[in-house]
Motif scaffolding. Structure first.
Motif, mmCIF file in Angstrom:
data_model
loop_
_atom_site.group_PDB
_atom_site.id
_atom_site.type_symbol
_atom_site.label_atom_id
_atom_site.label_comp_id
_atom_site.label_asym_id
_atom_site.label_seq_id
_atom_site.Cartn_x
_atom_site.Cartn_y
_atom_site.Cartn_z
ATOM 1 N N TRP A 68 0.828 -1.201 0.000
ATOM 2 C CA TRP A 68 0.000 0.000 0.000
ATOM 3 C C TRP A 68 0.868 1.259 0.000
ATOM 4 O O TRP A 68 0.609 2.199 -0.736
ATOM 5 C CB TRP A 68 -0.937 -0.026 1.205
ATOM 6 C CG TRP A 68 -1.783 1.189 1.316
ATOM 7 C CD1 TRP A 68 -2.874 1.513 0.558
ATOM 8 C CD2 TRP A 68 -1.614 2.266 2.230
ATOM 9 N NE1 TRP A 68 -3.393 2.722 0.958
ATOM 10 C CE2 TRP A 68 -2.639 3.209 1.989
ATOM 11 C CE3 TRP A 68 -0.698 2.530 3.247
ATOM 12 C CZ2 TRP A 68 -2.761 4.373 2.719
ATOM 13 C CZ3 TRP A 68 -0.830 3.691 3.977
ATOM 14 C CH2 TRP A 68 -1.850 4.599 3.702
ATOM 15 N N SER A 69 1.923 1.263 0.808
ATOM 16 C CA SER A 69 2.810 2.427 0.881
ATOM 17 C C SER A 69 3.517 2.680 -0.446
ATOM 18 O O SER A 69 3.686 3.827 -0.858
ATOM 19 C CB SER A 69 3.856 2.241 1.988
ATOM 20 O OG SER A 69 3.233 2.179 3.242
ATOM 21 N N LYS A 81 9.562 -5.246 -11.478
ATOM 22 C CA LYS A 81 9.106 -3.852 -11.350
ATOM 23 C C LYS A 81 9.878 -3.193 -10.218
ATOM 24 O O LYS A 81 10.141 -3.805 -9.194
ATOM 25 C CB LYS A 81 7.605 -3.819 -11.070
ATOM 26 C CG LYS A 81 7.035 -2.430 -11.030
ATOM 27 C CD LYS A 81 5.528 -2.470 -10.860
ATOM 28 C CE LYS A 81 5.006 -1.053 -10.844
ATOM 29 N NZ LYS A 81 3.968 -0.837 -11.791
ATOM 30 N N THR A 82 10.247 -1.949 -10.409
ATOM 31 C CA THR A 82 11.008 -1.242 -9.388
ATOM 32 C C THR A 82 10.182 -0.086 -8.818
ATOM 33 O O THR A 82 9.261 0.408 -9.457
ATOM 34 C CB THR A 82 12.321 -0.683 -9.958
ATOM 35 O OG1 THR A 82 12.021 0.199 -11.040
ATOM 36 C CG2 THR A 82 13.231 -1.805 -10.436
ATOM 37 N N ALA A 83 10.545 0.331 -7.616
ATOM 38 C CA ALA A 83 9.875 1.439 -6.936
ATOM 39 C C ALA A 83 10.838 2.009 -5.910
ATOM 40 O O ALA A 83 11.845 1.391 -5.563
ATOM 41 C CB ALA A 83 8.601 0.953 -6.257
ATOM 42 N N THR A 84 10.528 3.195 -5.430
ATOM 43 C CA THR A 84 11.301 3.798 -4.359
ATOM 44 C C THR A 84 10.415 3.893 -3.138
ATOM 45 O O THR A 84 9.259 4.312 -3.224
ATOM 46 C CB THR A 84 11.792 5.206 -4.764
ATOM 47 O OG1 THR A 84 12.590 5.073 -5.935
ATOM 48 C CG2 THR A 84 12.619 5.835 -3.662
ATOM 49 N N TYR A 85 10.939 3.476 -1.998
ATOM 50 C CA TYR A 85 10.201 3.538 -0.748
ATOM 51 C C TYR A 85 11.150 4.020 0.340
ATOM 52 O O TYR A 85 12.212 3.434 0.529
ATOM 53 C CB TYR A 85 9.621 2.168 -0.383
ATOM 54 C CG TYR A 85 8.974 2.149 0.975
ATOM 55 C CD1 TYR A 85 7.790 2.837 1.204
ATOM 56 C CD2 TYR A 85 9.558 1.477 2.035
ATOM 57 C CE1 TYR A 85 7.194 2.839 2.454
ATOM 58 C CE2 TYR A 85 8.978 1.473 3.277
ATOM 59 C CZ TYR A 85 7.799 2.157 3.488
ATOM 60 O OH TYR A 85 7.223 2.160 4.720
ATOM 61 N N ALA A 86 10.783 5.087 1.012
ATOM 62 C CA ALA A 86 11.587 5.668 2.093
ATOM 63 C C ALA A 86 13.028 5.910 1.640
ATOM 64 O O ALA A 86 13.978 5.665 2.365
ATOM 65 C CB ALA A 86 11.540 4.770 3.335
ATOM 66 N N GLY A 87 13.169 6.338 0.399
ATOM 67 C CA GLY A 87 14.484 6.653 -0.145
ATOM 68 C C GLY A 87 15.288 5.447 -0.611
ATOM 69 O O GLY A 87 16.407 5.596 -1.096
ATOM 70 N N VAL A 98 11.653 -6.200 -2.257
ATOM 71 C CA VAL A 98 12.944 -6.353 -1.582
ATOM 72 C C VAL A 98 13.849 -5.210 -1.994
ATOM 73 O O VAL A 98 13.645 -4.577 -3.037
ATOM 74 C CB VAL A 98 13.614 -7.709 -1.911
ATOM 75 C CG1 VAL A 98 12.776 -8.867 -1.391
ATOM 76 C CG2 VAL A 98 13.863 -7.859 -3.394
ATOM 77 N N LEU A 99 14.857 -4.946 -1.183
ATOM 78 C CA LEU A 99 15.844 -3.939 -1.543
ATOM 79 C C LEU A 99 16.546 -4.390 -2.812
ATOM 80 O O LEU A 99 16.975 -5.544 -2.914
ATOM 81 C CB LEU A 99 16.853 -3.748 -0.416
ATOM 82 C CG LEU A 99 16.299 -3.110 0.849
ATOM 83 C CD1 LEU A 99 17.323 -3.183 1.971
ATOM 84 C CD2 LEU A 99 15.903 -1.674 0.577
ATOM 85 N N SER A 100 16.666 -3.515 -3.785
ATOM 86 C CA SER A 100 17.219 -3.935 -5.072
ATOM 87 C C SER A 100 18.682 -4.320 -4.966
ATOM 88 O O SER A 100 19.180 -5.071 -5.771
ATOM 89 C CB SER A 100 17.037 -2.846 -6.129
ATOM 90 O OG SER A 100 17.712 -1.673 -5.749
ATOM 91 N N GLY A 101 19.392 -3.830 -3.960
ATOM 92 C CA GLY A 101 20.803 -4.173 -3.806
ATOM 93 C C GLY A 101 21.030 -5.500 -3.125
ATOM 94 O O GLY A 101 22.152 -5.972 -3.037
ATOM 95 N N ASP A 102 20.017 -6.137 -2.636
ATOM 96 C CA ASP A 102 20.143 -7.401 -1.927
ATOM 97 C C ASP A 102 19.978 -8.555 -2.912
ATOM 98 O O ASP A 102 18.867 -8.951 -3.234
ATOM 99 C CB ASP A 102 19.106 -7.495 -0.815
ATOM 100 C CG ASP A 102 19.317 -8.706 0.085
ATOM 101 O OD1 ASP A 102 19.923 -9.698 -0.371
ATOM 102 O OD2 ASP A 102 18.869 -8.660 1.230
ATOM 103 N N LEU A 103 21.084 -9.065 -3.403
ATOM 104 C CA LEU A 103 21.039 -10.110 -4.431
ATOM 105 C C LEU A 103 20.366 -11.390 -3.942
ATOM 106 O O LEU A 103 19.674 -12.047 -4.701
ATOM 107 C CB LEU A 103 22.444 -10.418 -4.933
ATOM 108 C CG LEU A 103 23.090 -9.327 -5.772
ATOM 109 C CD1 LEU A 103 24.515 -9.704 -6.116
ATOM 110 C CD2 LEU A 103 22.292 -9.063 -7.017
#
Length: 138
Positions: A68-69, A81-87, A98-103
């Motif tokens: 929802w956020s 699909k990518t998004a930004t959440y809390a920077g 998931v964080l995109s940097g977390d392989l």
């Protein structure tokens, strides 16, 4: 006042939700508030009272506050699909954001099951599981 000009309007009174329809003000249900769920709004999210909902192939389903956020559900057909959440940069792995940097979260576990597996990363790179960690394939 409930009249033709405000049909479909929602109001909260004494902690309850009401909807104006052709019969006047009545107690609103979650289906009234959520509305249609089809291919035109697949992935849409809404909050009704204290629950979060997402529009999926199976209709409205209860989802997470994170979906929802972010403003869209993470589900199988939105994988990548990518998004930004809390920077932070997030990516949908087909079931969770998931964080995109977390392989490990983005590609799955690199273990004996995935040993020597090649995976196309969302960043355009190919990754190779060496049995303990993901590495960019040469």
């Amino acid at each position: 006042m409930c009249q033709a000009s405000n049909r479909g309007e929602f109001k909260v009174y004494n902690g309850s939700n009401y909807m104006c329809d052709s019969t006047g003000w009545r107690t609103a249900t979650d289906k009234d508030f959520l509305g249609k769920c089809d291919n035109s709004n697949l992935g849409a999210t809404k909050k009704y009272i204290s629950k979060y909902y997402g529009c999926s192939e199976n209709g409205w389903v209860v989802t997470t506050a994170l979906n929802w956020s972010i403003g869209t559900m993470c589900m199988e057909n939105f994988e990548g699909k990518t998004a930004t959440y809390a920077g932070a940069s997030m990516v949908c792995n087909g079931s969770n954001w998931v964080l995109s940097g977390d392989l490990t979260q983005a590609l799955g576990a690199c273990d004996e099951i995935n040993y020597r597996k090649l995976v196309n990363g969302l960043d355009g790179q190919r990754y190779f599981c060496n049995g303990t960690s993901w590495a960019i394939s040469k």
